[in-house]
Design a protein around this motif. Structure first.
Motif, PDB file in Angstrom:
ATOM      1  N   ASN A 346      44.299  -0.400  -9.765  1.00  0.00           N
ATOM      2  CA  ASN A 346      45.647  -0.271 -10.322  1.00  0.00           C
ATOM      3  C   ASN A 346      46.395  -1.573 -10.042  1.00  0.00           C
ATOM      4  O   ASN A 346      47.196  -1.674  -9.105  1.00  0.00           O
ATOM      5  CB  ASN A 346      46.364   0.923  -9.692  1.00  0.00           C
ATOM      6  CG  ASN A 346      47.651   1.276 -10.422  1.00  0.00           C
ATOM      7  OD1 ASN A 346      48.247   0.432 -11.083  1.00  0.00           O
ATOM      8  ND2 ASN A 346      48.083   2.521 -10.289  1.00  0.00           N
ATOM      9  N   TYR A 347      46.103  -2.600 -10.876  1.00  0.00           N
ATOM     10  CA  TYR A 347      46.677  -3.927 -10.642  1.00  0.00           C
ATOM     11  C   TYR A 347      48.194  -3.918 -10.785  1.00  0.00           C
ATOM     12  O   TYR A 347      48.901  -4.621 -10.050  1.00  0.00           O
ATOM     13  CB  TYR A 347      46.065  -4.947 -11.620  1.00  0.00           C
ATOM     14  CG  TYR A 347      44.599  -5.215 -11.384  1.00  0.00           C
ATOM     15  CD1 TYR A 347      44.151  -5.741 -10.169  1.00  0.00           C
ATOM     16  CD2 TYR A 347      43.658  -4.949 -12.377  1.00  0.00           C
ATOM     17  CE1 TYR A 347      42.797  -5.986  -9.954  1.00  0.00           C
ATOM     18  CE2 TYR A 347      42.303  -5.193 -12.172  1.00  0.00           C
ATOM     19  CZ  TYR A 347      41.889  -5.716 -10.956  1.00  0.00           C
ATOM     20  OH  TYR A 347      40.554  -5.956 -10.735  1.00  0.00           O
ATOM     21  N   ALA A 348      48.682  -3.141 -11.741  1.00  0.00           N
ATOM     22  CA  ALA A 348      50.133  -3.117 -11.978  1.00  0.00           C
ATOM     23  C   ALA A 348      50.866  -2.646 -10.719  1.00  0.00           C
ATOM     24  O   ALA A 348      51.853  -3.261 -10.291  1.00  0.00           O
ATOM     25  CB  ALA A 348      50.449  -2.198 -13.152  1.00  0.00           C
ATOM     26  N   LEU A 349      50.380  -1.558 -10.106  1.00  0.00           N
ATOM     27  CA  LEU A 349      51.035  -1.033  -8.908  1.00  0.00           C
ATOM     28  C   LEU A 349      50.870  -2.002  -7.736  1.00  0.00           C
ATOM     29  O   LEU A 349      51.798  -2.202  -6.948  1.00  0.00           O
ATOM     30  CB  LEU A 349      50.453   0.333  -8.542  1.00  0.00           C
ATOM     31  CG  LEU A 349      51.067   1.002  -7.306  1.00  0.00           C
ATOM     32  CD1 LEU A 349      52.565   1.222  -7.488  1.00  0.00           C
ATOM     33  CD2 LEU A 349      50.386   2.338  -7.016  1.00  0.00           C
ATOM     34  N   LYS A 350      49.695  -2.618  -7.640  1.00  0.00           N
ATOM     35  CA  LYS A 350      49.465  -3.566  -6.543  1.00  0.00           C
ATOM     36  C   LYS A 350      50.451  -4.729  -6.622  1.00  0.00           C
ATOM     37  O   LYS A 350      51.012  -5.166  -5.603  1.00  0.00           O
ATOM     38  CB  LYS A 350      48.029  -4.081  -6.599  1.00  0.00           C
ATOM     39  CG  LYS A 350      47.662  -4.959  -5.396  1.00  0.00           C
ATOM     40  CD  LYS A 350      46.172  -5.269  -5.379  1.00  0.00           C
ATOM     41  CE  LYS A 350      45.829  -6.068  -4.115  1.00  0.00           C
ATOM     42  NZ  LYS A 350      44.378  -6.316  -4.006  1.00  0.00           N
ATOM     43  N   ASN A 351      50.699  -5.222  -7.843  1.00  0.00           N
ATOM     44  CA  ASN A 351      51.661  -6.318  -8.020  1.00  0.00           C
ATOM     45  C   ASN A 351      53.073  -5.874  -7.656  1.00  0.00           C
ATOM     46  O   ASN A 351      53.829  -6.622  -7.030  1.00  0.00           O
ATOM     47  CB  ASN A 351      51.626  -6.823  -9.470  1.00  0.00           C
ATOM     48  CG  ASN A 351      50.368  -7.617  -9.762  1.00  0.00           C
ATOM     49  OD1 ASN A 351      49.762  -8.188  -8.845  1.00  0.00           O
ATOM     50  ND2 ASN A 351      49.957  -7.652 -11.021  1.00  0.00           N
ATOM     51  N   LEU A 352      53.436  -4.659  -8.060  1.00  0.00           N
ATOM     52  CA  LEU A 352      54.760  -4.132  -7.719  1.00  0.00           C
ATOM     53  C   LEU A 352      54.943  -4.054  -6.203  1.00  0.00           C
ATOM     54  O   LEU A 352      56.011  -4.387  -5.672  1.00  0.00           O
ATOM     55  CB  LEU A 352      54.954  -2.745  -8.335  1.00  0.00           C
ATOM     56  CG  LEU A 352      55.304  -2.677  -9.822  1.00  0.00           C
ATOM     57  CD1 LEU A 352      55.312  -1.220 -10.285  1.00  0.00           C
ATOM     58  CD2 LEU A 352      56.665  -3.314 -10.084  1.00  0.00           C
ATOM     59  N   ILE A 353      53.900  -3.589  -5.514  1.00  0.00           N
ATOM     60  CA  ILE A 353      53.965  -3.476  -4.047  1.00  0.00           C
ATOM     61  C   ILE A 353      54.143  -4.853  -3.417  1.00  0.00           C
ATOM     62  O   ILE A 353      54.978  -5.048  -2.517  1.00  0.00           O
ATOM     63  CB  ILE A 353      52.692  -2.789  -3.504  1.00  0.00           C
ATOM     64  CG1 ILE A 353      52.651  -1.314  -3.943  1.00  0.00           C
ATOM     65  CG2 ILE A 353      52.633  -2.868  -1.978  1.00  0.00           C
ATOM     66  CD1 ILE A 353      51.347  -0.600  -3.625  1.00  0.00           C
TER      67      ILE A 353
END
Length: 660
Positions: A346-353
């Motif tokens: 889940n790259y999108a969530l990882k970037n948000l974190i």
């Protein structure tokens, strides 16, 4: 330890000495409740027409039909209640259009009961799992109260005014009969769960801190993940706030067990009465609140490597992989069966974190280096399994001892060991001519049998006769662990039969009579479970079980009076059992416990006397000679909920015997 059971029910699932601490919802006094309900309804609902009330009831029943996440301990009874409520829908649809005062009054009273049922079912869906397992007797009393109220309303329905079809009228009559029968019956509870609850809450049982028992309880109550424990913590806090009358000892019992479950997951124990539960990640920056979606649902820690599974839920990769490696094929959060076990980053969530952490100057906790990876663990288990077949005696001794320790540690190891093919080899070692190997092999199988799948694998390999052989001829610890293993395996009904037919009961009786304190307890627990099978009751009687049980009643210091009475209650339902235990001296002993025993002693002794007296009035007459009547009257007001029920039933039985 053993749970006391009704003659017409296999187990109540009571927790030792705790039932009396929580007030159950008592059966209604019909006339008083009717008057109060009528007054309240007239004040609040004068403007409600009958059709509107019917629509409300149907909507509530349909809503209840959608709930499915009930606590395991009450799940069966919840589904039974909803099934019975759904029978009302065709009847309600047929009475639409009737709006007489008596019809309106009937529907108002019915709605009251349906709303009470809704409250109970919601409690069983969202309430504390520990409390409901601990006080299952009170929960069952609440179900019985609903059945009684519903039946009372239905029998007073104005059928003369209502034009309903004959089929529907027959369904309502049949429902009324079901309700009468249901309020007199308690369905079989999980015996293993009830026994384990009694053990962990006991102050004297040395097994109250046994990690294997605590793990088994956590699995039974579905309190195995951090998210489950967080939800349970909130439920317990709400329970304590709502039930101000909860005894402090009961609160402490509940909190202690919750903390034992937390310890299994590596979480810090907290006193939830006085301090909030704080996630470990939050302690690094107490002024920040981490967004909930950044936390792994399994660990409740901030995710470093989030991945998506088949249901669309996101988890920390390491956590969900461990879940899958343990043999699970479901989503931990939704419990849905997964179509596949693939993981997608889940790259999108990882970037948000990462962006959030940078913006808020939040330092992501570093992963602790694992000293032993999953692959290394698998390799270790494979080597141990291979060593079980070694021609070197010392190699076999070392490997089976190490496997015993691994099987005790956690559920994942039990699955790994079984999947590596260890069970057939361990069963072979049961007959090996070395007492040390025998002891470790039978204890390893005991630890493995905590897993439900392993129970069947062990019995399918023909382990039971070999375990019985060790029970007869092994060293002291091997005999005790063999008895515990037979108890665990006898959770499967087919194994109760196998153990009985394999002559496993006589050596258990021998251990009960001549064993150490721990041996007696292990034997007692196994014999209790086996005696749930009707044929095994006769085998236990033939093996001479009665005298050792009577001996336990004479020695209060052993702390096994309730357990002994539990088995005697089972035997009292068997003709030979009644003949063996129905001595005058035994009746006097029962009356003595009813007079001045502990609350649980009184409950157990009253249950046994009721079972004996229900089959032979001479037992009642003997008990009356020892003054039992006045002690029963006292119990009807001061005993545990179950003891009060039994005492009232005995008093009614005495009245009938005097009329004959």
């Amino acid at each position: 330890m053993v749970v006391v059971m009704d003659a017409d029910e296999e187990s109540t699932g009571d927790a030792e000495n705790l039932e009396e601490e929580v007030t159950a919802e008592e059966p209604i006094h019909d006339e008083v409740v009717d008057a109060v309900e009528i007054h309240e309804e007239e004040v609040k609902d004068d403007d409600d027409d009958c059709d509107g009330l019917v629509s409300d009831i149907v909507s509530v029943i349909e809503f209840l039909d959608q709930i499915n996440g009930y606590r395991k301990t009450q799940q069966k009874e919840c589904f039974n209640l909803v099934r019975r409520l759904k029978i009302l829908i065709p009847f309600l649809e047929e009475i639409r259009g009737f709006d007489s005062p008596s019809c309106r009054h009937f529907v108002k009273r019915l709605r009251k009961v349906i709303l009470a049922a809704k409250k109970l079912l919601e409690t069983c869906s969202y309430g504390s799992k520990i409390y409901m397992a601990l006080d299952s007797e009170t929960m069952m009393t609440r179900f019985h109260s609903i059945y009684e109220k519903l039946n009372h309303v239905l029998v007073k329905a104005p059928f003369d005014e209502l034009t309903i079809s004959e089929d529907v009228k027959e369904e309502i009559d049949a429902l009324s009969k079901q309700l009468k029968k249901a309020k007199r019956r308690t369905d079989t509870q999980d015996i293993e769960l009830a026994v384990d609850m009694m053990v962990v809450f006991s102050k004297t049982d040395p097994r109250n801190a046994d990690s294997a028992i605590i793990e088994r309880l956590a699995k039974k109550l579905e309190l195995q993940t951090t998210e489950d424990l967080k939800t349970e913590t909130i439920a317990i806090k709400s329970l304590i706030q709502e039930k101000g009358g909860l005894n402090i000892e009961t609160k402490q019992h509940i909190i202690e067990l919750l903390n034992k479950f937390k310890k299994l997951q590596g979480l810090e124990a907290t006193d939830i009465l006085y301090q909030p539960v704080i996630n470990k990640a939050f302690t690094k920056s107490t002024s920040l609140i981490l967004p909930h979606e950044f936390l792994c649902p399994i660990t409740l820690e901030i995710m470093l490597d989030p991945v998506i599974i088949a249901t669309g839920q996101t988890y920390e990769k390491e956590s969900i992989q461990k879940w899958f490696d343990a043999g699970h094929k479901t989503c931990p959060k939704t419990r849905q069966e997964l179509d596949h076990l693939s993981l997608a980053p889940n790259y999108a969530l990882k970037n948000l974190i990462m962006q959030w952490c940078e913006k808020n100057n939040f330092k992501i906790p570093e992963k602790e280096a694992s000293p032993n990876s999953e692959n290394e663990q698998k390799d270790e288990v494979s080597l141990l399994v291979e060593a079980l077949s070694s021609s070197q005696l010392e190699e076999q001794r070392r490997s089976v001892k190490q496997m015993r320790l691994l099987a005790r540690e956690n559920p994942e190891n039990r699955v790994l060991i079984a999947n590596a093919g260890a069970i057939p080899l361990l069963v072979q070692l049961l007959s090996y001519p070395d007492s040390g190997i025998q002891e470790n092999a039978v204890t390893t199988l005991l630890n493995l049998s905590i897993d439900e799948v392993n129970k069947k694998l062990i019995s399918n390999e023909g382990a039971i006769p070999n375990i019985i052989e060790i029970l007869q001829n092994g060293n002291r610890e091997a005999r005790e662990n063999s008895a515990a293993a037979l108890f665990s395996l006898s959770m499967l009904d087919e194994n109760k039969v196998t153990i009985g037919l394999s002559n496993g009961i006589p050596p258990l009786v021998d251990l009960l009579q001549h064993g150490t304190l721990r041996g007696k307890k292990d034997a007692l627990t196994a014999l209790f479970n086996l005696s749930l099978n009707s044929a095994n009751k006769g085998r236990a009687i033939d093996a001479g079980i009665v005298q050792p049980l009577l001996n336990l009643l004479k020695d209060r210091n052993l702390g096994m009076i309730d357990e002994a009475l539990s088995i005697l209650l089972l035997l009292a339902s068997h003709p030979e059992g009644r003949q063996a235990i129905g001595q005058l001296s035994f009746i006097e002993t029962l009356v003595e416990f009813i007079r001045q025993g502990t609350p649980k002693n009184k409950e157990c002794a009253t249950s046994v006397l009721l079972e004996l007296g229900s089959n032979n009035s001479s037992f009642i007459l003997a008990a009356l000679q020892f003054g039992v009547y006045e002690y029963l009257v006292e119990i009807t007001t001061s005993g545990t909920n179950r003891a009060q029920r039994k005492a009232n039933a005995l008093i009614q039985l005495i009245s009938k015997s005097e009329q004959i």
